[in-house]
Design a protein around this motif. Structure first.
Motif, PDB file in Angstrom:
ATOM      1  N   ARG A  32     116.170  21.370  66.606  1.00 29.96           N
ATOM      2  CA  ARG A  32     117.622  21.850  66.672  1.00 29.96           C
ATOM      3  C   ARG A  32     118.012  22.960  65.951  1.00 29.96           C
ATOM      4  NH1 ARG A  32     117.288  16.206  66.704  1.00 29.96           N
ATOM      5  NH2 ARG A  32     118.080  16.153  64.366  1.00 29.96           N
ATOM      6  N   ALA A  33     119.314  23.353  65.951  1.00 28.26           N
ATOM      7  CA  ALA A  33     119.757  24.636  65.382  1.00 28.26           C
ATOM      8  C   ALA A  33     119.468  24.242  63.647  1.00 28.26           C
ATOM      9  CB  ALA A  33     121.323  24.838  65.748  1.00 28.26           C
ATOM     10  N   ALA A  41     122.989  27.042  63.242  1.00 26.89           N
ATOM     11  CA  ALA A  41     123.925  27.182  64.476  1.00 26.89           C
ATOM     12  C   ALA A  41     125.031  27.925  63.930  1.00 26.89           C
ATOM     13  CB  ALA A  41     124.493  25.738  64.584  1.00 26.89           C
ATOM     14  N   ASP A  42     125.714  28.440  64.947  1.00 22.06           N
ATOM     15  CA  ASP A  42     126.966  29.487  64.895  1.00 22.06           C
ATOM     16  C   ASP A  42     128.114  28.589  64.546  1.00 22.06           C
ATOM     17  OD1 ASP A  42     125.624  31.633  65.252  1.00 22.06           O
ATOM     18  OD2 ASP A  42     125.927  31.695  67.511  1.00 22.06           O
ATOM     19  N   PRO A  45     127.739  21.291  63.394  1.00 26.34           N
ATOM     20  CA  PRO A  45     126.775  20.629  63.910  1.00 26.34           C
ATOM     21  C   PRO A  45     127.457  19.031  64.303  1.00 26.34           C
ATOM     22  CG  PRO A  45     126.273  20.399  61.739  1.00 26.34           C
ATOM     23  CD  PRO A  45     127.230  21.506  61.945  1.00 26.34           C
ATOM     24  N   ARG A  49     128.451  19.129  70.077  1.00 26.75           N
ATOM     25  CA  ARG A  49     127.710  20.406  70.063  1.00 26.75           C
ATOM     26  C   ARG A  49     126.047  20.241  70.176  1.00 26.75           C
ATOM     27  NH1 ARG A  49     125.798  22.957  65.942  1.00 26.75           N
ATOM     28  NH2 ARG A  49     123.923  22.415  66.500  1.00 26.75           N
ATOM     29  N   ASP A  53     123.409  21.423  73.181  1.00 26.47           N
ATOM     30  CA  ASP A  53     122.355  22.332  72.697  1.00 26.47           C
ATOM     31  C   ASP A  53     121.291  21.542  73.800  1.00 26.47           C
ATOM     32  OD1 ASP A  53     123.760  23.991  71.045  1.00 26.47           O
ATOM     33  OD2 ASP A  53     122.819  23.052  69.181  1.00 26.47           O
TER      34      ASP A  53
END
Length: 153
Positions: A32-33, A41-42, A45, A49, A53
């Motif tokens: 995961r990001a 992540a941008d 979390p 979201r 993803d």
């Protein structure tokens, strides 16, 4: 089979299980990001979201389903929400010591978002500083070492 790791855990936690199952099934695990080998992540979390993803990972791989979702710890709520949103893409769920749905709703959401951020930061620090300090045995993967430091979670 799609494997979703617990909070702050990398996809490598599933290596041994995937090795056993991959001769009979297609298996997918991803970082995961902000975890393991992935970039941060941008955005925050949130559970929504993170489920998005997962959906994007499956779309990018051409997996239209149905898939068996395996979720460990905080991966449990992720696969449950994915299954509820994508019934036709889901054949079943396997929940391993899954986090309760009440922990990821209401006032706990703020704490969970903070915990994701802290866990992600700690994972990245362990990964980089362990190599710099020579704490890893020669040839050991930082993701596997981090999973070992977490007691396998």
């Amino acid at each position: 089979m799609v494997f979703e790791a617990g909070m702050g855990s990398a996809a490598s936690q599933w290596n041994h299980i995937q090795r056993e199952l991959s001769s009979r099934y297609r298996t997918i695990a991803y970082d995961r990001a902000g975890v393991g080998g992935s970039d941060a992540a941008d955005s925050r979390p949130t559970l929504e979201r993170i489920v998005d993803d997962l959906t994007q990972v499956l779309d990018a791989l051409g997996e239209t389903g149905p898939v068996l979702l395996v979720g460990h710890s905080w991966g449990g709520p992720i696969v449950r929400v994915f299954a509820s949103l994508h019934c036709s893409r889901t054949t079943g769920l396997v929940l391993i010591d899954a986090t309760s749905a009440t922990v990821v709703s209401g006032a706990m959401t703020v704490l969970n978002v903070a915990a994701f951020g802290v866990n992600s930061l700690l994972f990245r620090l362990r990964r980089t500083h362990a190599f710099k300090r020579g704490l890893l045995p020669e040839g050991e993967s930082p993701e596997i070492a981090a999973a070992d430091m977490d007691g396998g979670t």
